[in-house]
Write a protein that holds these residues in place. Structure first.
Motif, PDB file in Angstrom:
ATOM      1  N   GLY A 100       0.633  -0.920   0.156  1.00  0.00           N
ATOM      2  CA  GLY A 100       0.174   0.044  -0.507  1.00  0.00           C
ATOM      3  C   GLY A 100       0.791   1.518   0.348  1.00  0.00           C
ATOM      4  O   GLY A 100       2.077   1.333   0.000  1.00  0.00           O
ATOM      5  N   SER A 106      -1.413  -1.208   5.313  1.00  0.00           N
ATOM      6  CA  SER A 106      -2.469  -2.280   5.655  1.00  0.00           C
ATOM      7  C   SER A 106      -1.318  -2.904   6.320  1.00  0.00           C
ATOM      8  O   SER A 106      -0.117  -3.350   5.809  1.00  0.00           O
ATOM      9  N   GLU A 108      -1.978  -5.265   8.263  1.00  0.00           N
ATOM     10  CA  GLU A 108      -2.160  -7.134   8.141  1.00  0.00           C
ATOM     11  C   GLU A 108      -1.808  -6.849   6.725  1.00  0.00           C
ATOM     12  O   GLU A 108      -1.786  -8.406   6.179  1.00  0.00           O
ATOM     13  N   GLY A 109      -1.310  -6.414   5.836  1.00  0.00           N
ATOM     14  CA  GLY A 109      -0.937  -6.730   4.533  1.00  0.00           C
ATOM     15  C   GLY A 109       0.529  -7.133   4.704  1.00  0.00           C
ATOM     16  O   GLY A 109       1.106  -7.364   4.164  1.00  0.00           O
ATOM     17  N   ALA A 129      -0.782   1.498  12.065  1.00  0.00           N
ATOM     18  CA  ALA A 129      -0.471   0.688  11.541  1.00  0.00           C
ATOM     19  C   ALA A 129       1.005   0.190  12.345  1.00  0.00           C
ATOM     20  O   ALA A 129       1.435  -1.235  12.476  1.00  0.00           O
TER      21      ALA A 129
END
Length: 325
Positions: A100, A106, A108-109, A129
């Motif tokens: 991103g 993110s 989570e990413g 984040a």
């Protein structure tokens, strides 16, 4: 900034003289990075001296300059993911997972890539984040973002310190500094500086420009220009009246701006630009955004290329040190 311990004094602004501060930066950089990681509770694996003993196996690089330096150090195979500003070299975004935009990550990413180290340029976020990544126990290194010649060299060394490539990073930093020195010598030969306006975007007819203390302001100065938006702090809108009064002789924009990529005729037909010297001369310079504003190893060459575009009659030479190994 992100709810974590502040950077140690070694990475904070210093009151020492520039020459002395440079020596301190180079000598104590690795220790400063180590202290930053320790203060953040981010060290989860053995640490040899002031820098990582080995290159982490899975690195997530957040910030185009971070990715660029890691590639320049030949450690691209260790990169598991990059952010969307990592546009150089071109294969980075093609071959690596995209986590991103640098300021809209993110967590989570990032964590899904199972990184052993996340290297984030100053300003990466959002704060939540960054906190989640830190709380997950992943080593997180924060890299100061500085647009001065010494700051760029220190940035390169900082990245090298956390990826276990101290000596190669020192060599790259020294080469980059030599290029800045050569650029300064070329810049000293400019007899009359031109007035330059950097336009980041055009939205609803209003120009968003680069004022003082912005990366745009820094690159204009390195290229030997005068930033006519210096009354503005950072990137902010500038009124039509202010642009006309500032009388820019050259307009600089990014070549791949998604918000506006109009041809020169369309730009200079706008009321805010039509009465400027730049419109009279049809002086519009477009350059790749990361190349122009990334402030990594290529920054001296980018400033040289911008200088050549601002002063086409001066036959600005190529940097001889640019071809050095």
């Amino acid at each position: 900034m992100f709810g974590r311990p502040a950077l140690p004094a070694l990475l904070a602004p210093s009151t020492a003289s520039p020459a002395k501060r440079s020596r301190l930066d180079r000598r104590e950089l690795g220790a400063a990075i180590a202290l930053t990681l320790l203060a953040a509770g981010s060290l989860a694996s053995p640490f040899a001296g002031p820098a990582l003993a080995q290159t982490p196996e899975r690195i997530v690089a957040v910030g185009g300059v971070v990715t660029e330096v890691i590639y320049a150090l030949g450690l691209q195979d260790k990169i598991a993911g990059v952010d969307s500003t990592s546009q150089y070299p071109a294969e980075a975004l093609k071959q690596k997972a995209n986590v991103g935009y640098v300021r809209a990550l993110s967590a989570e990413g990032v964590l899904s890539l199972k990184p052993s180290l996340v290297i984030a340029i100053q300003g990466a976020g959002p704060p939540d984040a960054i906190s989640l990544v830190n709380e997950a126990g992943v080593r997180l290194a924060r890299i100061p973002d500085d647009t001065t010649a010494e700051g760029v060299a220190t940035k390169i060394e900082a990245i090298g310190a956390v990826v276990g490539a101290v000596e190669p990073a020192r060599r790259l930093a020294a080469q980059t500094k030599a290029r800045f020195d050569e650029l300064a010598a070329v810049r000293s030969g400019i007899a009359r500086k031109r007035r330059v306006l950097f336009v980041l975007s055009l939205q609803n007819g209003r120009a968003l420009v680069g004022g003082r203390n912005s990366s745009a302001d820094a690159i204009i100065g390195l290229a030997g220009g005068i930033n006519v938006a210096s009354d503005i702090e950072g990137f902010k809108p500038m009124t039509d009246e202010a642009i006309i009064a500032a009388a820019p002789e050259v307009i600089v924009m990014m070549s791949h701006s998604s918000s506006h990529n109009a041809p020169a005729d369309e730009l200079f037909a706008m009321p805010s630009f039509s009465q400027t010297p730049a419109a009279t001369a049809r002086s519009l310079v477009r350059m790749d955004g990361l190349y122009l504003l990334g402030f990594g190893p290529r920054a001296p060459m980018a400033a040289r290329d911008l200088m050549a575009a601002i002063y086409p009659e001066a036959a600005i030479p190529q940097l001889k040190t640019a071809a050095a190994p």
